[in-house]
Design an enzyme around this catalytic site. Structure first.
Site, PDB file in Angstrom:
ATOM      1  N   SER A  85     -19.120 -64.671  26.609  1.00  0.00           N
ATOM      2  CA  SER A  85     -19.914 -63.882  25.673  1.00  0.00           C
ATOM      3  C   SER A  85     -19.860 -62.398  26.038  1.00  0.00           C
ATOM      4  O   SER A  85     -18.786 -61.812  26.087  1.00  0.00           O
ATOM      5  CB  SER A  85     -21.347 -64.417  25.629  1.00  0.00           C
TER       6      SER A  85
ATOM      7  N   ASP B  22     -17.166 -62.493  21.744  1.00  0.00           N
ATOM      8  CA  ASP B  22     -16.849 -63.769  21.090  1.00  0.00           C
ATOM      9  C   ASP B  22     -17.477 -63.878  19.707  1.00  0.00           C
ATOM     10  O   ASP B  22     -17.422 -64.925  19.071  1.00  0.00           O
ATOM     11  CB  ASP B  22     -17.255 -64.950  21.968  1.00  0.00           C
TER      12      ASP B  22
END
Length: 593
Positions: free
Chosen positions: A162, A323
């Site tokens: 992330s 992401d």
């Protein structure tokens, strides 16, 4: 006095006498991957570095695992990934039907080793004759969620950390519904992982064997196109509004990640044509070299977007994390400067726009979903439209789980969001989706521009109608074994000696999600909380204020969330400051004890 929002290193690393044995096993392993062998050689004379790399196994939580790249059991590398996949494969074969035929779909982002870990995942699955559908190039997390559903696979794997720093990577697991695994599923995967005694000996098939046995399928653009077909349908514009060219000036940054192509194509098909991309951040870069953190929650991530926005006189700035599951938005204030909206603010604007543009027949059965640490403004807005609000624990996996239940009950999902910049507009994906959110944010901004208003103006209207809701967060990082112990001490202290006031406000109710018990202080009555058990403690205060303590499930952090609602901004800011001062003092006293 401890300074909050900064990393605090506390103490050592734990069990000393076991990690050395594991280190020796790695060191003497004849087939150790060359790069890892070199890195191990580099730190051989650094006992602290070695201990940190081997003192424990990388934690596999409910959403998967995340960690620093490097050699060792406490690091992300091909062996720790293999061990995780080995457990996943065993779980799937025991609990999901037609696993070998349906296979597992795998996507990855722009981080170091992401594609390599994706291939390693396929290699372990192949050893179990489970087919892997691997994207041929990097893709966003929400597309992986969509792909699980579109391909009807048994599970999905996303290789991403992330918005963590460049030295991190991670491994997220999705169930056959396309949502992140919930604890009941993840616990079984964790148990299967623990059965794998040695990560160095996990069986794999090499890539050429996978190709030969047709156990790997490289996935291309057709998934993207199917996703975009669904994305087009989230609009609330009529046909005339849909086809006309929009005068909205948009600046977008994917922050060196995966969102560029899908966001641009999503905007284009709704005829948003005035889009400028921050060129320096359009190229995938595992170093995230233009930002201190690739996190749209951090305002510094918008620095280059703001510069370009001023040049282009942009109406709205969009920023997605690497992401592409989180979206940040900035708009101009009355002084002509860009203001970054909070996750709670953007979520409230989404709620009002979507509900105000929905037919009454939809609203009658609609459900809005938020987490227990998300602003209550969303609930107030939903209630004003006659829509029920459902609370979940923190983590989008719980929102995805609730949507899955709606498939059986016939209830209508209208919106779900978290305060941490995660939103889902439509349920063709089952995780937070920054691509959906980016397109809808522009549509919403275009709508308000036609009314002569900015998103900030629209937000002010909501405050005037529902009250001035304001939220805050104290995030405290405590690393190492003693840091973990301090986090435990804080949670124990709040339970053993509950506060009666916070910031001068009386505590009216307490909610302990570990014991599933709500206590009404005045009557001493107790109620059962109908949510999964989790180490979270919330205090409901007078004047619609609240405080919530929650240790992070993925990082060595404890977070304290705050929510207030007063009649003016100044009153809300004052109340919020008082709550934060009380709780930060409370935590600091325990840490320094």
């Amino acid at each position: 006095m401890l300074k909050f929002e900064h990393i605090t290193e506390i103490g050592g690393y734990g069990k000393v006498n076991s990690w050395e044995k594991v280190y020796q096993e790695w060191k003497s392993f004849p087939d150790l991957e060359v790069t890892l062998k070199e890195e191990l050689e580099h730190i051989k004379d650094d006992p602290k570095a070695l201990e940190d790399a081997f003192y424990k196994e990388l934690t596999f939580g409910t959403g998967g695992m995340r960690g620093v790249l490097g050699p060792g059991t406490n690091r992300m590398n091909i062996y720790t990934v293999r061990k995780a996949v080995n457990g996943l494969a065993k779980y799937l074969l025991e609990n999901v039907v037609n696993v070998k035929d349906r296979g597992v779909v795998i996507a990855y982002d722009s981080r170091y080793m992401s594609k390599e870990f994706a291939v390693e995942t396929a290699k372990v699955l192949g050893a179990y004759d489970i087919k892997a559908h691997v994207f041929e190039s990097l893709r966003p997390t929400p597309l992986l969620s969509f792909a699980v559903r579109y391909l009807a696979t048994a599970a999905g794997v996303m290789i991403t950390a992330s918005h963590n720093p460049p030295e991190y990577n991670g491994f997220k697991v999705y169930n056959e519904d396309g949502g992140q695994m919930v604890p009941s599923e993840a616990n079984q995967v964790i148990a299967a992982i623990k059965e794998t005694e040695n990560e160095l000996s996990v069986p794999v098939l090499e890539q050429d064997e996978l190709e030969e046995k047709q156990l790997i399928n490289w996935v291309g653009q057709y998934i993207d196109n199917a996703y975009l077909d669904q994305l087009r349908q989230i609009t609330k514009m009529d046909q005339n509004g849909l086809t006309q060219n929009k005068d909205l000036q948009i600046v977008f940054t994917p922050l060196h990640g995966t969102a560029n192509d899908l966001v641009l194509r999503g905007l284009e098909q709704l005829h948003f044509e005035n889009v400028d991309v921050v060129k320096e951040q359009a190229i995938p870069d595992p170093e995230f070299s233009t930002v201190a953190s690739p996190n749209p929650e951090e305002h510094q991530a918008f620095t280059l977007a703001i510069e370009l926005g001023k040049q282009k006189n942009a109406d709205i700035l969009l920023g997605t994390d690497p992401d592409a599951d989180r979206l940040g938005v900035a708009v101009k204030n009355k002084d002509g400067e860009y203001t970054v909206l909070t996750g709670n603010q953007l979520g409230a604007l989404f709620a009002d726009y979507l509900l105000s543009h929905s037919e009454q027949a939809v609203l009658n059965n609609a459900r809005f979903i938020k987490t227990i640490v998300t602003s209550e403004l969303g609930r107030a807005i939903a209630t004003s439209y006659g829509v029920e609000t459902i609370n979940t624990l923190t983590g989008f996996k719980y929102i995805g789980e609730k949507i899955r239940q709606f498939d059986a009950t016939g209830e209508t999902f209208i919106l779900g969001y978290e305060e941490s910049y995660g939103y889902l507009i439509r349920s063709f994906a089952r995780d937070k989706d920054a691509v959906q959110a980016a397109v809808m944010a522009c549509e919403m901004s275009h709508y308000w521009k036609q009314q002569g208003k900015t998103l900030l103006d629209a937000l002010e209207v909501l405050y005037e109608k529902h009250g001035y809701y304001l939220e805050g967060l104290t995030s405290l990082t405590l690393k190492g074994k003693e840091g973990s112990e301090k986090i435990t001490e804080i949670m124990e202290a709040i339970r053993k000696n509950p506060l009666t006031t916070v910031g001068g406000l009386t505590v009216e109710k307490t909610e302990d999600y570990l014991s599933s018990e709500r206590v009404i202080i005045s009557s001493k009555q107790t109620e059962t909380i109908e949510l999964p058990k989790e180490n979270v403690y919330k205090m409901l205060l007078e004047n619609n204020s609240w405080v919530c303590l929650r240790p992070s499930g993925t990082e060595p952090k404890i977070k304290c969330y705050y929510g207030v609602c007063e009649s003016t901004k100044d009153q809300s800011e004052s109340t919020l400051a008082a709550l934060k001062e009380t709780m930060e003092t409370f935590m600091n006293q325990i840490i320094e004890k």
